[in-house]
Write a protein that holds these residues in place. Structure first.
Motif, short mmCIF file in Angstrom:
data_model
loop_
_atom_site.label_atom_id
_atom_site.label_comp_id
_atom_site.label_asym_id
_atom_site.label_seq_id
_atom_site.Cartn_x
_atom_site.Cartn_y
_atom_site.Cartn_z
N GLY A 144 -40.81 42.60 -21.95
CA GLY A 144 -42.07 43.07 -21.90
C GLY A 144 -42.36 43.45 -23.27
N GLY A 145 -43.57 43.47 -23.62
CA GLY A 145 -44.24 43.69 -24.80
C GLY A 145 -45.08 42.84 -25.58
N SER A 146 -46.23 43.20 -25.28
CA SER A 146 -47.73 42.12 -25.62
C SER A 146 -47.36 40.79 -25.10
CB SER A 146 -47.80 42.29 -27.19
OG SER A 146 -47.89 43.44 -27.81
N VAL A 147 -46.90 40.65 -23.72
CA VAL A 147 -46.84 39.33 -23.17
C VAL A 147 -48.47 38.78 -22.80
CG1 VAL A 147 -46.11 38.02 -21.37
CG2 VAL A 147 -44.80 39.82 -22.27
N LYS A 148 -48.40 37.60 -23.05
CA LYS A 148 -49.97 36.83 -22.93
C LYS A 148 -49.60 35.59 -22.22
CE LYS A 148 -51.00 38.75 -27.19
NZ LYS A 148 -51.60 38.48 -28.87
N SER A 149 -50.53 34.97 -21.83
CA SER A 149 -50.46 33.54 -21.32
C SER A 149 -50.30 32.59 -22.59
CB SER A 149 -51.80 33.03 -20.53
OG SER A 149 -52.70 33.25 -21.52
N SER A 150 -50.43 33.01 -23.67
CA SER A 150 -50.11 31.97 -24.77
C SER A 150 -48.67 32.15 -25.43
CB SER A 150 -51.22 32.49 -25.99
OG SER A 150 -51.17 33.75 -26.50
N ASN A 151 -48.11 33.06 -24.85
CA ASN A 151 -46.63 33.10 -25.48
C ASN A 151 -45.69 33.20 -24.41
OD1 ASN A 151 -46.61 35.80 -24.64
ND2 ASN A 151 -47.13 36.84 -26.71
N ILE A 152 -45.92 33.30 -23.25
CA ILE A 152 -45.06 33.25 -21.97
C ILE A 152 -44.26 32.11 -22.29
CG2 ILE A 152 -46.61 32.15 -20.35
CD1 ILE A 152 -43.91 34.94 -19.80
N ALA A 153 -44.68 31.06 -22.51
CA ALA A 153 -43.79 29.76 -22.41
C ALA A 153 -42.63 29.73 -23.17
CB ALA A 153 -44.51 28.39 -23.11
N GLY A 154 -42.56 30.36 -24.53
CA GLY A 154 -41.29 30.64 -25.49
C GLY A 154 -40.48 31.39 -24.75
N PHE A 155 -40.91 32.41 -24.24
CA PHE A 155 -39.84 33.42 -23.48
C PHE A 155 -39.31 32.90 -22.17
CE2 PHE A 155 -42.86 36.28 -25.53
CZ PHE A 155 -41.97 36.93 -26.57
N MET A 156 -40.18 31.91 -21.48
CA MET A 156 -39.43 31.42 -20.28
C MET A 156 -38.58 30.24 -20.43
SD MET A 156 -40.25 33.52 -18.41
CE MET A 156 -39.43 32.65 -16.92
N ARG A 157 -38.56 29.66 -21.70
CA ARG A 157 -37.71 28.91 -22.10
C ARG A 157 -36.12 29.20 -22.54
NH1 ARG A 157 -42.10 26.50 -25.20
NH2 ARG A 157 -42.97 24.75 -24.06
N GLN A 158 -35.95 30.44 -22.29
CA GLN A 158 -34.83 31.07 -22.85
C GLN A 158 -33.90 31.27 -21.73
OE1 GLN A 158 -34.35 31.47 -26.19
NE2 GLN A 158 -36.50 30.51 -26.22
N PRO A 159 -32.62 30.78 -21.74
CA PRO A 159 -31.87 31.05 -20.78
C PRO A 159 -31.54 32.39 -19.96
CG PRO A 159 -30.60 30.43 -22.75
CD PRO A 159 -31.89 30.42 -23.07
N ASN A 160 -31.55 33.47 -20.86
CA ASN A 160 -31.33 34.64 -20.19
C ASN A 160 -32.64 35.41 -20.09
OD1 ASN A 160 -28.31 35.27 -20.15
ND2 ASN A 160 -28.59 34.22 -22.09
N VAL A 161 -33.71 35.24 -20.41
CA VAL A 161 -35.00 35.73 -19.93
C VAL A 161 -35.53 35.01 -18.55
CG1 VAL A 161 -37.38 36.32 -20.61
CG2 VAL A 161 -35.63 36.00 -22.45
#
Length: 265
Positions: free
Chosen positions: A221-238
């Motif tokens: 959580g922290g300035s999550v947007k549709s433009s950056n969610i993809a990078g976070f969701m590719r991480q195995p522990n997120v």
């Protein structure tokens, strides 16, 4: 850690925004938009939750129950006390009575604006579990913390303090929210989020065992947007996101959830 499948969670914290009429309109529009997304992309098994102000909870409960919406909801806080002379506080029993699934514990704004301590949050965590709520424990560091202690140190210390007296295999969620990123428009990088999430998961394994650690969802959580969610969701522990300001924009919030639903397809 074992490789397990955790149901992703996209959670919208409305904070002190939207009255009960606006809440009804927002949840209705969100449901319609998510249904369109499922039609276009197919359901990928993710969960969508909203955290309205206390005054909205009954209206949201009635709407979701009556229309059988595929959205869950929770409280933004709860009292460590069961009942009594605690003006302005809300007990876990009250939230459970309104069919809340989740409750936020230790959001950075509660820690800073209300001076909530790790010891108090540990009691709130226990109260949530006692009443059958799933606590979403928020941990995170300020910019000064990051400079002085480095990544992970403060979030891990906060997690340890909250879980110190916990036994068994409680169902809970961790939300890593770097305070320096909240509302700034400058999110952590996916690699930063993954580093902290992996350390938090290892800490849960140490304290409560690998099975609990494998099952526990960790959100960023922290300035999550549709433009950056993809990078976070590719991480195995997120395993999802705790979304603040963007959750008030139904189109934007649904876009975050929509991307989430078809990652990897």
């Amino acid at each position: 850690m074992a490789q397990v499948s955790r149901i992703p969670l996209i959670a919208g914290n409305w904070k002190m925004n939207l009255d009960h009429l606006q809440a009804i309109a927002t949840v209705q529009k969100l449901d319609w938009t998510l249904k369109d997304a499922r039609h276009d992309y197919g359901a990928a098994g993710s969960e969508v939750a909203v955290f309205p102000p206390f005054t909205d909870l009954r209206s949201v409960q009635n709407l979701i129950a009556a229309d059988k919406l595929d959205i869950v909801f929770g409280g933004q806080d709860l009292s460590e006390h069961e009942a009594g002379a605690y003006t302005g506080e809300i007990s876990g029993a009250f939230l459970k009575g309104l069919d809340c699934t989740y409750v936020l514990i230790g959001h950075s704004e509660r820690r800073t604006l209300h001076g909530e301590t790790d010891q108090q949050l540990a009691r709130k965590f226990s109260s949530a579990v006692k009443h059958g709520l799933v606590p979403v424990l928020c941990v995170g560091e300020t910019a000064d913390d990051l400079e002085v202690h480095g990544p992970s140190a403060v979030p891990v210390a906060q997690l340890r303090a909250t879980l110190a007296g916990v036994t068994g295999t409680p169902n809970f969620v961790i939300a890593y929210e770097p305070v320096w990123a909240i509302g700034s428009g400058q999110a952590a990088t996916p690699d930063q989020a993954e580093q902290v999430a992996a350390t938090l998961r290892a800490t849960v394994a140490e304290l409560l065992g690998e099975e609990t650690a494998d099952a526990t969802r960790i959100l960023y959580g922290g300035s999550v947007k549709s433009s950056n969610i993809a990078g976070f969701m590719r991480q195995p522990n997120v395993d999802g996101a705790l979304v603040g300001g963007a959750s008030l924009d139904v189109t934007e919030f649904a876009s975050i959830a929509r991307f989430q639903k078809h990652v990897g397809t």
